[in-house]
Design an enzyme around this catalytic site. Structure first.
Site, PDB file in Angstrom:
ATOM      1  N   SER A 160       0.825  -1.204   0.000  1.00 19.70           N
ATOM      2  CA  SER A 160       0.000   0.000   0.000  1.00 19.70           C
ATOM      3  C   SER A 160       0.861   1.257   0.000  1.00 19.70           C
ATOM      4  O   SER A 160       1.622   1.487  -0.918  1.00 19.70           O
ATOM      5  CB  SER A 160      -0.958  -0.037   1.191  1.00 19.70           C
ATOM      6  OG  SER A 160      -1.886   1.011   1.130  1.00 19.70           O
ATOM      7  N   ASP A 197      -1.120   1.398  -4.526  1.00 21.74           N
ATOM      8  CA  ASP A 197      -2.001   0.324  -4.988  1.00 21.74           C
ATOM      9  C   ASP A 197      -3.408   0.831  -5.308  1.00 21.74           C
ATOM     10  O   ASP A 197      -4.312   0.045  -5.585  1.00 21.74           O
ATOM     11  CB  ASP A 197      -2.043  -0.825  -3.983  1.00 21.74           C
ATOM     12  CG  ASP A 197      -2.692  -0.454  -2.663  1.00 21.74           C
ATOM     13  OD1 ASP A 197      -2.497   0.696  -2.211  1.00 21.74           O
ATOM     14  OD2 ASP A 197      -3.384  -1.301  -2.070  1.00 21.74           O
ATOM     15  N   ASP A 251      -5.933   2.197  -3.692  1.00 20.97           N
ATOM     16  CA  ASP A 251      -7.151   1.974  -2.908  1.00 20.97           C
ATOM     17  C   ASP A 251      -7.467   3.169  -2.004  1.00 20.97           C
ATOM     18  O   ASP A 251      -8.554   3.246  -1.438  1.00 20.97           O
ATOM     19  CB  ASP A 251      -7.072   0.674  -2.099  1.00 20.97           C
ATOM     20  CG  ASP A 251      -5.990   0.673  -1.029  1.00 20.97           C
ATOM     21  OD1 ASP A 251      -5.155   1.595  -1.004  1.00 20.97           O
ATOM     22  OD2 ASP A 251      -5.971  -0.279  -0.219  1.00 20.97           O
TER      23      ASP A 251
END
Length: 578
Positions: A144, A305, A307
């Site tokens: 992340s 990533d 998100d």
């Protein structure tokens, strides 16, 4: 064996490759480093693996990744669902493609087909792919927004969400049961492909994913009306968001999308930022510079990533760019999406807005205003996904929107994880919608404060690395748990929630009630005047986090109260560390 013996075994065992042994020989005179790498196994927790890349049992490397995958494979085989296969995605970090391939080859050696993306893809697309392909599980190689020395390994189950009970504990037990790295199965890629156990995927899933996102647009007419005038700056922060974010905005008609050139291409070293996190002001330096050059109204950044989405919006009156915290952007999108559904089709009687326990109480006010159910869940978007699965399986409950304070939200039900691509699309759409009314997103945020109240929510954290750091975090949590607080930062404590003991205590009466949540190492204090305070160790970084929220009578009053609260937290922590 102690850590020194395990270290020597890695040097002597022919199973480990020469590059690994060379790296380990480089630390032969550094006992502290050897201990850090070998004093424990890299723990496979409820979020999978996450750690520093390097050789050793407590590091991310091909051997710890294989071991985790063998544990997952064992669990899948016992579940009787091996024929469904596993989807695998990865991000732009160092070793991500290698870890993805090692995972696939381990699965293949166990007779489980792997569907591997041809190149890096965002986390939400992996979540989507699991359900689209009918897989039993998914693996996402990503750390992340962690610093560049990290990588990670996340496991998803067939509902498209990260693993929750009973699958998390079941998989963890299988991974823990593997004590010998040499028994882990693998095979060559050519053999896996020939056996039909390794399939490369790409455009067909991309196209379907983008099509699902476009179905979620509420006001295409507003985009059409201002598409030539609305100016947007976007940065993928060297990660996975560049292609899908630009694609969906282009296909919807946005004509003035400017991408930060220095951060456009994938790069696992993240050369322009020390910490590729859209929560950090540093991540926006180049984007804001470009925004001023282009006179942009909206500045967006997705993490590696894709998100999480960070946001700056321009105040048309002053020209200043204001940051929107995850709570602010989450509430702004909740208001826009729920109001749009109400206007266009009417709200379902069982509609629900879902937030994590550390997210803003403004969400409660929004839910109350629209007459929809407000559901609180533990931190971790998988718990929002868990609620979505419950709606599906019981036929009761309609998902309207879900978000966390940490810049993660989900519009629609195509995925079961945070989706910064759909959030990028929706915020640009919302900007177009308000622009047709002569407003900016900042104007819309001010309207919400005036409508619901001046909520201010913040999070601070302290980093404690290594073995000693873990002990410091444990000490803080233990001392907090063993202290009865009558007031915190000048606010009277009304109720204390201990999510590890699963108990809520009313401080006035002493009455206790059970929390119907999974046990979690979290302490939460409900305070007077709509204020709250929460403490929890991070599940992904060597940090302990302190969250709080207050409600002011104006922006300036809320800012003043928040500053005072933050100062008081520092004093509390100092006492806890004594």
């Amino acid at each position: 064996m102690d850590y020194r013996e395990i270290y020597q075994n890695w040097l002597d065992n022919p199973y480990f490759d020469e590059a690994t042994k060379k790296e380990l020989l480089g630390i032969k005179d550094d006992d502290k480093e050897i201990k850090e790498r070998f004093y424990a196994e890299l723990e496979f927790g409820t979020a999978g693996l996450r750690g520093v890349i390097g050789a050793g049992t407590n590091r991310m490397n091909i051997y710890t990744v294989r071991k985790a995958t063998q544990g997952l494979a064992n669990y899948i085989l016992k579940s009787g669902k091996a024929t469904q296969g596993v989807a695998i995605a990865y991000d732009s970090r160092r070793m991500s493609p290698e870890f993805a391939e090692e995972s696939a080859l381990c699965l293949a050696a166990n007779g489980i087909k792997a569907y591997v993306f041809e190149s890096l893809r965002p986390t939400p697309e992996l979540s989507y792919a699991v359900r689209k392909l009918g897989c039993v599980a998914g693996i996402n190689i990503t750390a992340s927004h962690n610093p560049p020395e990290y990588n990670g390994y996340k496991v998803y189950w067939e509902d498209g969400a990260q693993i929750t009970p009973p699958h998390d504990s079941g998989i963890m037990a299988e991974v823990k049961a593997i004590t010998d790295y040499t028994i882990v199965k693998t095979m060559s890629k050519s053999d896996a492909v020939a056996a039909g156990l390794f399939e490369t995927i790409g455009a067909e899933v991309d196209d379907a994913y983008i099509a699902e996102l476009k179905k979620l647009v509420k006001h295409q007419e507003c985009i059409d009306a201002v598409q030539k005038d609305l100016r947007i700056v976007y940065t993928p922060l060297h990660g996975t968001g560049n292609i899908p974010a630009r694609r969906v905005l282009k296909e919807l008609g946005f004509e003035n999308v400017y991408v930060v050139p220095e951060q456009e291409l994938p790069d696992g070293e993240f050369p322009t930022v020390s910490y590729p996190n859209p929560e950090a002001a540093e991540a926006f330096e180049l984007a804001l510079k470009l925004a001023k050059e282009k006179d942009a109204e909206l500045v967006l950044a997705t993490d590696p990533d894709a998100d999480r989405l960070g946001v700056y919006v321009r105040d048309s009156k002053t020209g200043e760019y204001h940051t929107l915290t995850g709570n602010m952007s989450g509430c702004l999108l909740a208001e826009y999406e729920i109001n749009s559904v109400k206007e266009q089709s009417g709200l379902p009687s069982d509609g629900a807005l879902i937030k994590s326990i550390v997210s803003s109480n403004m969400a409660d006010a929004i839910a109350d205003y629209y007459g929809v159910k407000l559901i609180e869940v533990l931190t971790g978007f998988k718990y929002i996904g868990q609620q979505m699965l419950k709606f599906e399986t019981t036929g009761k409950g309609t998902y309207l929107f879900g978000f966390e304070e940490s810049y993660g939200c989900l519009i629609g039900t195509h995925a079961r994880d945070k989706d910064a691509i759909v959030a990028t699309m929706a915020l640009c759409e919302a900007a177009a919608y308000y622009k047709t009314q002569g407003k900016t997103l900042w104007d819309a945020m001010i309207d919400m404060y005036e409508k619901y109240g001046y909520y201010k929510d913040e999070v601070t954290s302290m980093t404690f690395k290594g073995i000693e750091g873990l002990e410091q975090i444990k000490k803080i949590m233990s001392n907090m748990r063993n202290t009865t607080f009558e007031n915190i930062a000048g606010y009277k404590v009304l109720k204390a929630r201990d999510y590890q003991k699963k108990i809520i205590k009313d401080m006035a009466t002493g009455a206790e009630e059970v929390i119907d949540f999974d046990a979690s190492n979290v302490l939460y204090y409900e305070l007077e005047d709509n204020a709250w305070f929460c403490v929890r160790p991070s599940g992904t970084e060597p940090k302990i986090k302190f969250y709080f929220g207050i409600k002011g009578t104006s922006l300036s009053d809320a800012d003043e109260k928040a500053k005072k609260f933050a100062d008081e937290i520092k004093l509390i922590v100092e006492e806890l560390l004594k």
